[in-house]
Scaffold this active site. Structure first.
Site, PDB file in Angstrom:
ATOM      1  N   ASP A   1      47.825   3.170   3.555  1.00 27.23           N
ATOM      2  CA  ASP A   1      46.590   3.375   3.951  1.00 27.23           C
ATOM      3  C   ASP A   1      45.650   2.288   3.457  1.00 27.23           C
ATOM      4  O   ASP A   1      44.611   2.491   3.809  1.00 27.23           O
ATOM      5  CB  ASP A   1      46.140   4.907   3.625  1.00 27.23           C
ATOM      6  CG  ASP A   1      46.894   5.840   4.408  1.00 27.23           C
ATOM      7  OD1 ASP A   1      47.117   5.507   5.695  1.00 27.23           O
ATOM      8  OD2 ASP A   1      47.141   6.915   4.123  1.00 27.23           O
TER       9      ASP A   1
ATOM     10  N   HIS B   1      51.530   7.676  -4.398  1.00 34.67           N
ATOM     11  CA  HIS B   1      52.458   8.452  -3.509  1.00 34.67           C
ATOM     12  C   HIS B   1      53.396   9.143  -4.021  1.00 34.67           C
ATOM     13  O   HIS B   1      53.802   9.133  -5.213  1.00 34.67           O
ATOM     14  CB  HIS B   1      53.365   7.052  -2.468  1.00 34.67           C
ATOM     15  CG  HIS B   1      53.967   7.704  -1.287  1.00 34.67           C
ATOM     16  ND1 HIS B   1      54.880   8.664  -1.325  1.00 34.67           N
ATOM     17  CD2 HIS B   1      53.237   7.883  -0.021  1.00 34.67           C
ATOM     18  CE1 HIS B   1      55.000   8.863   0.237  1.00 34.67           C
ATOM     19  NE2 HIS B   1      54.058   8.398   0.727  1.00 34.67           N
TER      20      HIS B   1
END
Ligand code: CMC
Length: 428
Positions: free
Chosen positions: A363, A306
């Site tokens: 996710d 991320h």
């Protein structure tokens, strides 16, 4: 503002810029006058060191793995709140009292139907169209239907457009799904919750009554809450940039949907489950870990890494727990969850992932839950879009009411040809 400043020296002299202090988080150098005073721009592709706006909606501490909406930690909201409550919180700045929540629920429920003419838009798509392609089209098309809520300078009209978007997204998403499987569209039902209504419009059929499973309803609520907002991510920045020109609100959200679709962003949930299925067996994990580390292989572990989190994404923790709960409650097992857990374990003990601070993100586990509920992978990013619409409209409203807002207009470091004379085609 602090009384701290930052001094910058260039051949033109010394320039001093104020340091702005947020309520929490790093100070920010206010470089708005930099170009005017020094004739220099800053260069920051991907905005890795640039705050594009000020915002009071969402705060992320990427090192500590903290995510707050209006100050409230995401795990508390996911455990104790409802999606409608979080939507109200993001839009209005505080949790609603019982009357405010009732009224908000009532308002959203009364906007869930879409203009009947919109159904004809769906019929223009191929049945095998990706539902995100359909969503880009039909949400953009809303701009041609609701002309009474497009004066963006009027806060009341902005609010109505926001309510319409939040309310109609599940209806449109369910229609996209129904269209792909050739089943009739199901109208919304006002006595169900936001999530229950969406489940019924998606999985119900006119021939039979549909009972909302409360376990699935709660799991979907959590998934929606976990995806509701995430400060200035790519799609939110897209919505803000589109909106900064004064564009139609429905068109701005369609722009956000287009951005969200990419596999580096919201499309990663679909890509992550496809990857886990492709791995298929824990024995094959080392092969995929090796590929992810190989600089000559474009493969990345989807659902990993991320831009902001350099620690465990707090949303992934709740998601993993929810995946276990949903499978248990439905009496299902999924070998993909075992592959995911083992992949996470191996990656988090591997020096490549440790050094680069790559952890599972939101996710990574969501696909396991959505698959257990019965959604095809192509619908995963659509579900993300339903939830993120709340964040998009909250951020869009905040931007328009911010007196410091200007049209978004980045500059560039030009590296192309310098001025030269046109040459006739015969002479080239
Ligand atoms: N697998 C393997 N290596 C990775 C991964 C990964 N998933 N993510 C980053 N890296 C490596 C990357 O190769 C780079 O290595 P080096 O420094 O040697 O060049 C380093 O880590 C930093 O990566 P980056 O691409 O410069 O970082 P970024 O902040 O630009 O990208 C990201 C962030 C999320 C796009 C990226 O981590 C990624 O592509 N992850 C997979 C896709 C994904 O799961 N996206 C969902 C993000 S969360 C939900 C959302 O935003 O919608």
């Amino acid at each position: 503002m602090t009384d701290k400043t930052v001094k910058f020296t260039t051949e033109g002299g010394d320039f001093t810029y104020p340091l702005l202090e947020g309520s929490v988080g790093p100070d920010v150098i206010d470089i708005r006058k930099l170009y005017g005073e020094s004739g220099k721009f800053t260069y920051d592709p991907g905005f890795t060191s640039t705050a594009s706006c000020q915002s009071a909606i969402t705060y992320i501490d990427g090192d500590e793995g903290i995510l707050l909406h209006r100050g409230f930690p995401i795990d508390q909201l996911a455990e104790q709140s409802s999606f409608m409550e979080v939507a109200y919180l993001l839009l209005h700045g505080d949790l609603p009292d019982a009357d405010e929540l009732h009224e908000f629920n009532y308002t959203i429920t009364r906007h869930t139907m879409v203009h009947e003419q919109l159904a004809t838009f769906f019929r223009g798509f191929r049945r095998d169209a990706h539902p995100m392609a359909i969503m880009c089209g039909v949400v953009g098309a809303l701009s041609a239907f609701y002309h009474d809520s497009t004066d963006i300078t009027d806060p009341q009209q902005r609010l109505i457009a926001s309510h319409r978007l939040i309310a109609k997204m599940p209806t449109l998403a369910a229609m996209a799904f129904k269209y792909s499987i050739g089943q009739p569209f199901i109208f919304p039902k006002n006595d169900l919750s936001y999530t229950g209504n969406f489940l019924r419009m998606t999985f119900g059929v006119p021939a039979e009554p549909y009972e909302v499973n409360p376990i699935i309803e709660r799991a979907m609520e959590r998934i929606f809450i976990l995806h509701a907002d995430h400060e200035q991510n790519a799609s939110t920045s897209t919505v803000r940039l589109a909106g900064s020109s004064g564009a139609n609100p429905f068109a701005c959200i369609a722009a956000g949907i287009a951005c969200l679709w990419g596999p580096a962003h919201g499309g990663a949930n679909e890509a992550a489950l496809n990857m886990l299925r492709e791995i298929g067996d824990v024995k094959r994990i080392p092969e995929y870990i090796a590929r992810a580390k190989d600089k000559n292989d474009p493969f990345r572990l989807m659902g990993f890494g991320h831009r902001v989190y350099k620690n465990y994404d707090p949303r992934a923790k709740v998601m993993q727990q929810t995946a276990e709960e949903v499978l248990k409650e439905l009496g299902k097992t999924d070998p993909v969850l075992d592959v995911a857990k083992e992949l996470e374990h191996i990656a988090l003990n591997d020096s490549y992932f440790i050094e680069k601070k790559l952890y599972p993100n939101v996710d990574f586990y969501s696909g396991v839950i959505l698959n257990a509920i019965g959604f095809p992978t192509e619908m995963f990013t659509v579900l993300f879009a339903i939830a993120r619409t709340v964040g998009w409209v909250a951020q869009w409203n905040e931007m328009i009411s911010d007196p410091e807002q200007k049209i978004g207009r980045p500059r560039q470091l030009y590296v192309g040809a310098t001025m030269r004379d046109y040459v006739q085609v015969a002479d080239r």
